[in-house]
Design a protein around this motif. Structure first.
Motif, PDB file in Angstrom:
ATOM      1  N   MET A   1       4.756 -16.175  -4.771  1.00 22.41           N
ATOM      2  CA  MET A   1       5.116 -14.830  -5.174  1.00 22.41           C
ATOM      3  C   MET A   1       6.524 -14.526  -4.650  1.00 22.41           C
ATOM      4  SD  MET A   1       2.990 -11.478  -4.278  1.00 22.41           S
ATOM      5  CE  MET A   1       2.580 -10.368  -5.507  1.00 22.41           C
ATOM      6  N   ALA A   2       7.336 -13.922  -5.475  1.00 21.63           N
ATOM      7  CA  ALA A   2       8.723 -13.641  -5.096  1.00 21.63           C
ATOM      8  C   ALA A   2       8.786 -12.531  -4.056  1.00 21.63           C
ATOM      9  CB  ALA A   2       9.520 -13.239  -6.331  1.00 21.63           C
ATOM     10  N   ASP A   3       9.737 -12.651  -3.148  1.00 28.80           N
ATOM     11  CA  ASP A   3       9.989 -11.615  -2.153  1.00 28.80           C
ATOM     12  C   ASP A   3      10.528 -10.384  -2.877  1.00 28.80           C
ATOM     13  OD1 ASP A   3      10.345 -10.443   0.368  1.00 28.80           O
ATOM     14  OD2 ASP A   3      12.425 -11.132   0.445  1.00 28.80           O
ATOM     15  N   ALA A   4      10.217  -9.200  -2.377  1.00 26.80           N
ATOM     16  CA  ALA A   4      10.630  -7.957  -3.043  1.00 26.80           C
ATOM     17  C   ALA A   4      12.141  -7.840  -3.158  1.00 26.80           C
ATOM     18  CB  ALA A   4      10.072  -6.755  -2.286  1.00 26.80           C
ATOM     19  N   LEU A   5      12.886  -8.498  -2.272  1.00 23.57           N
ATOM     20  CA  LEU A   5      14.340  -8.406  -2.323  1.00 23.57           C
ATOM     21  C   LEU A   5      14.973  -9.525  -3.137  1.00 23.57           C
ATOM     22  CD1 LEU A   5      15.030  -7.401   1.381  1.00 23.57           C
ATOM     23  CD2 LEU A   5      14.912  -5.941  -0.611  1.00 23.57           C
ATOM     24  N   THR A   6      14.169 -10.476  -3.579  1.00 23.92           N
ATOM     25  CA  THR A   6      14.681 -11.610  -4.340  1.00 23.92           C
ATOM     26  C   THR A   6      14.550 -11.324  -5.822  1.00 23.92           C
ATOM     27  OG1 THR A   6      13.924 -13.076  -2.594  1.00 23.92           O
ATOM     28  CG2 THR A   6      14.467 -14.091  -4.699  1.00 23.92           C
ATOM     29  N   PRO A   7      15.663 -11.419  -6.576  1.00 25.86           N
ATOM     30  CA  PRO A   7      15.555 -11.207  -8.020  1.00 25.86           C
ATOM     31  C   PRO A   7      14.727 -12.323  -8.642  1.00 25.86           C
ATOM     32  CG  PRO A   7      17.864 -11.315  -7.312  1.00 25.86           C
ATOM     33  CD  PRO A   7      17.014 -11.649  -6.147  1.00 25.86           C
ATOM     34  N   SER A   8      13.973 -11.997  -9.670  1.00 21.37           N
ATOM     35  CA  SER A   8      13.182 -12.986 -10.391  1.00 21.37           C
ATOM     36  C   SER A   8      13.544 -12.916 -11.863  1.00 21.37           C
ATOM     37  CB  SER A   8      11.702 -12.722 -10.161  1.00 21.37           C
ATOM     38  OG  SER A   8      11.351 -11.476 -10.709  1.00 21.37           O
ATOM     39  N   ALA A   9      12.775 -13.596 -12.687  1.00 21.95           N
ATOM     40  CA  ALA A   9      13.060 -13.637 -14.117  1.00 21.95           C
ATOM     41  C   ALA A   9      13.122 -12.225 -14.711  1.00 21.95           C
ATOM     42  CB  ALA A   9      12.004 -14.466 -14.831  1.00 21.95           C
ATOM     43  N   GLY A  10      12.293 -11.305 -14.207  1.00 26.18           N
ATOM     44  CA  GLY A  10      12.273  -9.944 -14.740  1.00 26.18           C
ATOM     45  C   GLY A  10      13.212  -9.000 -14.017  1.00 26.18           C
ATOM     46  N   PRO A  14      10.815  -3.640  -6.618  1.00 26.98           N
ATOM     47  CA  PRO A  14      10.837  -2.835  -5.396  1.00 26.98           C
ATOM     48  C   PRO A  14       9.597  -3.126  -4.548  1.00 26.98           C
ATOM     49  CG  PRO A  14      10.649  -1.441  -7.349  1.00 26.98           C
ATOM     50  CD  PRO A  14      10.694  -2.839  -7.822  1.00 26.98           C
ATOM     51  N   PRO A  15       9.697  -2.928  -3.243  1.00 28.40           N
ATOM     52  CA  PRO A  15       8.539  -3.168  -2.375  1.00 28.40           C
ATOM     53  C   PRO A  15       7.426  -2.155  -2.635  1.00 28.40           C
ATOM     54  CG  PRO A  15      10.391  -2.312  -1.108  1.00 28.40           C
ATOM     55  CD  PRO A  15      10.885  -2.523  -2.500  1.00 28.40           C
ATOM     56  N   VAL A  16       6.214  -2.546  -2.312  1.00 30.71           N
ATOM     57  CA  VAL A  16       5.070  -1.658  -2.476  1.00 30.71           C
ATOM     58  C   VAL A  16       4.954  -0.774  -1.239  1.00 30.71           C
ATOM     59  CG1 VAL A  16       3.837  -3.226  -4.009  1.00 30.71           C
ATOM     60  CG2 VAL A  16       3.493  -3.405  -1.544  1.00 30.71           C
ATOM     61  N   GLY A  17       4.442   0.416  -1.411  1.00 29.39           N
ATOM     62  CA  GLY A  17       4.366   1.370  -0.316  1.00 29.39           C
ATOM     63  C   GLY A  17       3.063   1.338   0.455  1.00 29.39           C
ATOM     64  N   PHE A  18       2.152   0.424   0.109  1.00 33.16           N
ATOM     65  CA  PHE A  18       0.864   0.397   0.800  1.00 33.16           C
ATOM     66  C   PHE A  18       0.750  -0.723   1.827  1.00 33.16           C
ATOM     67  CE2 PHE A  18       0.278  -1.974  -3.173  1.00 33.16           C
ATOM     68  CZ  PHE A  18      -0.152  -3.190  -2.694  1.00 33.16           C
ATOM     69  N   HIS A  19       1.785  -1.545   1.966  1.00 31.53           N
ATOM     70  CA  HIS A  19       1.728  -2.672   2.905  1.00 31.53           C
ATOM     71  C   HIS A  19       2.683  -2.391   4.065  1.00 31.53           C
ATOM     72  CE1 HIS A  19       0.526  -6.613   4.069  1.00 31.53           C
ATOM     73  NE2 HIS A  19       1.700  -7.169   3.891  1.00 31.53           N
ATOM     74  N   PHE A  20       2.149  -1.756   5.110  1.00 28.15           N
ATOM     75  CA  PHE A  20       2.975  -1.350   6.239  1.00 28.15           C
ATOM     76  C   PHE A  20       2.160  -1.440   7.529  1.00 28.15           C
ATOM     77  CE2 PHE A  20       0.931   2.425   4.615  1.00 28.15           C
ATOM     78  CZ  PHE A  20       0.501   3.090   5.754  1.00 28.15           C
ATOM     79  N   LEU A  21       2.871  -1.308   8.636  1.00 33.63           N
ATOM     80  CA  LEU A  21       2.277  -1.402   9.964  1.00 33.63           C
ATOM     81  C   LEU A  21       2.954  -0.379  10.858  1.00 33.63           C
ATOM     82  CD1 LEU A  21       0.429  -3.284  11.778  1.00 33.63           C
ATOM     83  CD2 LEU A  21       2.497  -4.549  12.255  1.00 33.63           C
ATOM     84  N   VAL A  22       2.191   0.269  11.737  1.00 34.76           N
ATOM     85  CA  VAL A  22       2.734   1.245  12.682  1.00 34.76           C
ATOM     86  C   VAL A  22       2.375   0.785  14.089  1.00 34.76           C
ATOM     87  CG1 VAL A  22       2.731   3.652  13.436  1.00 34.76           C
ATOM     88  CG2 VAL A  22       2.434   3.109  11.011  1.00 34.76           C
ATOM     89  N   VAL A 101       7.965   4.525  18.422  1.00 39.75           N
ATOM     90  CA  VAL A 101       7.053   4.177  17.343  1.00 39.75           C
ATOM     91  C   VAL A 101       7.836   3.315  16.364  1.00 39.75           C
ATOM     92  CG1 VAL A 101       5.556   5.055  15.512  1.00 39.75           C
ATOM     93  CG2 VAL A 101       5.860   6.379  17.620  1.00 39.75           C
ATOM     94  N   ILE A 102       7.259   2.196  15.972  1.00 37.33           N
ATOM     95  CA  ILE A 102       7.922   1.290  15.046  1.00 37.33           C
ATOM     96  C   ILE A 102       7.098   1.224  13.767  1.00 37.33           C
ATOM     97  CG2 ILE A 102       8.702  -1.075  14.649  1.00 37.33           C
ATOM     98  CD1 ILE A 102       9.082  -1.287  17.695  1.00 37.33           C
ATOM     99  N   VAL A 103       7.732   1.582  12.655  1.00 37.83           N
ATOM    100  CA  VAL A 103       7.095   1.533  11.334  1.00 37.83           C
ATOM    101  C   VAL A 103       7.741   0.392  10.574  1.00 37.83           C
ATOM    102  CG1 VAL A 103       6.625   2.783   9.202  1.00 37.83           C
ATOM    103  CG2 VAL A 103       6.723   4.034  11.375  1.00 37.83           C
ATOM    104  N   LYS A 104       6.909  -0.558  10.117  1.00 41.85           N
ATOM    105  CA  LYS A 104       7.415  -1.722   9.401  1.00 41.85           C
ATOM    106  C   LYS A 104       6.857  -1.740   7.981  1.00 41.85           C
ATOM    107  CE  LYS A 104       7.594  -4.570  13.561  1.00 41.85           C
ATOM    108  NZ  LYS A 104       7.074  -5.772  14.224  1.00 41.85           N
ATOM    109  N   LEU A 105       7.749  -1.805   7.014  1.00 39.95           N
ATOM    110  CA  LEU A 105       7.361  -2.043   5.629  1.00 39.95           C
ATOM    111  C   LEU A 105       7.322  -3.552   5.453  1.00 39.95           C
ATOM    112  CD1 LEU A 105       6.754  -0.835   2.833  1.00 39.95           C
ATOM    113  CD2 LEU A 105       9.206  -0.995   2.356  1.00 39.95           C
ATOM    114  N   LEU A 106       6.190  -4.096   4.991  1.00 35.11           N
ATOM    115  CA  LEU A 106       5.988  -5.543   4.974  1.00 35.11           C
ATOM    116  C   LEU A 106       6.081  -6.127   3.570  1.00 35.11           C
ATOM    117  CD1 LEU A 106       2.901  -5.633   7.384  1.00 35.11           C
ATOM    118  CD2 LEU A 106       5.320  -5.925   7.979  1.00 35.11           C
ATOM    119  N   ASN A 107       6.483  -7.406   3.509  1.00 37.17           N
ATOM    120  CA  ASN A 107       6.500  -8.144   2.246  1.00 37.17           C
ATOM    121  C   ASN A 107       5.145  -8.828   2.048  1.00 37.17           C
ATOM    122  OD1 ASN A 107       6.478 -10.521   3.776  1.00 37.17           O
ATOM    123  ND2 ASN A 107       8.625 -10.983   3.404  1.00 37.17           N
ATOM    124  N   PRO A 108       4.933  -9.541   0.925  1.00 37.33           N
ATOM    125  CA  PRO A 108       3.642 -10.200   0.695  1.00 37.33           C
ATOM    126  C   PRO A 108       3.264 -11.241   1.760  1.00 37.33           C
ATOM    127  CG  PRO A 108       4.839 -10.033  -1.353  1.00 37.33           C
ATOM    128  CD  PRO A 108       5.786  -9.597  -0.264  1.00 37.33           C
TER     129      PRO A 108
END
Length: 153
Positions: A1-10, A14-22, A101-108
């Protein structure tokens, strides 16, 4: 699966907002990093108006200082939480121990895409959702934290 910051064929995805850690530095256990939602990661400038003599068409607006909103965290209520002990110590006993407090938005691959470091956070409000015998819902606790500022990595 492509990283959210890596362009792909399409194109860019953008990153998803439900994959995070506090994370709370020095507070909490493994369950204290799981939250349903995070809000309040925004900043704006207070402004001061300056009226120039002879200029009647507009006022100059000048930036004064940055203003940060409160950080609001929601999750299913935990019955054994070091984080809630930290909150109740502040709210009921006035024992304030500011934390980072550290909030991390995570990739796949569960690696951080962006990290917000919230500095000198302290509990301003703690609320528990209503109990209702006619609904089948989880009890949600809400933590509202005031803080000095945050940085983004």
């Amino acid at each position: 699966m492509a990283d959210a910051l890596t362009p792909s064929a399409g194109g860019y995805y953008p990153p998803v907002g439900f994959h995070f850690l506090v994370e709370f530095q020095g507070i909490g256990n493994d369950n204290d990093v799981r939250f349903q939602s995070v809000s309040g990661l925004n900043v704006e400038f207070d402004t001061e108006s300056f009226k120039e003599g002879g200029q009647n068409q507009y006022e100059h607006k000048l930036p004064v200082r940055a203003k940060f909103s409160d950080l609001v965290l929601k999750r299913g209520m935990l019955t054994d939480s070091e984080l809630i002990t930290w909150c109740t110590d502040a709210l009921f006993n006035r024992e304030f121990r500011p934390a980072q407090v550290i909030v991390k938005l995570l990739n796949p691959e569960h690696q951080p895409l962006k990290t917000w470091k919230v500095n000198r956070a302290w509990p301003r409000k703690w609320a528990v959702s209503d109990f209702n015998a006619s609904e089948n819902s989880v009890v949600v606790e809400t933590l509202e934290l005031s803080f000095s500022y945050f940085t983004v990595d």
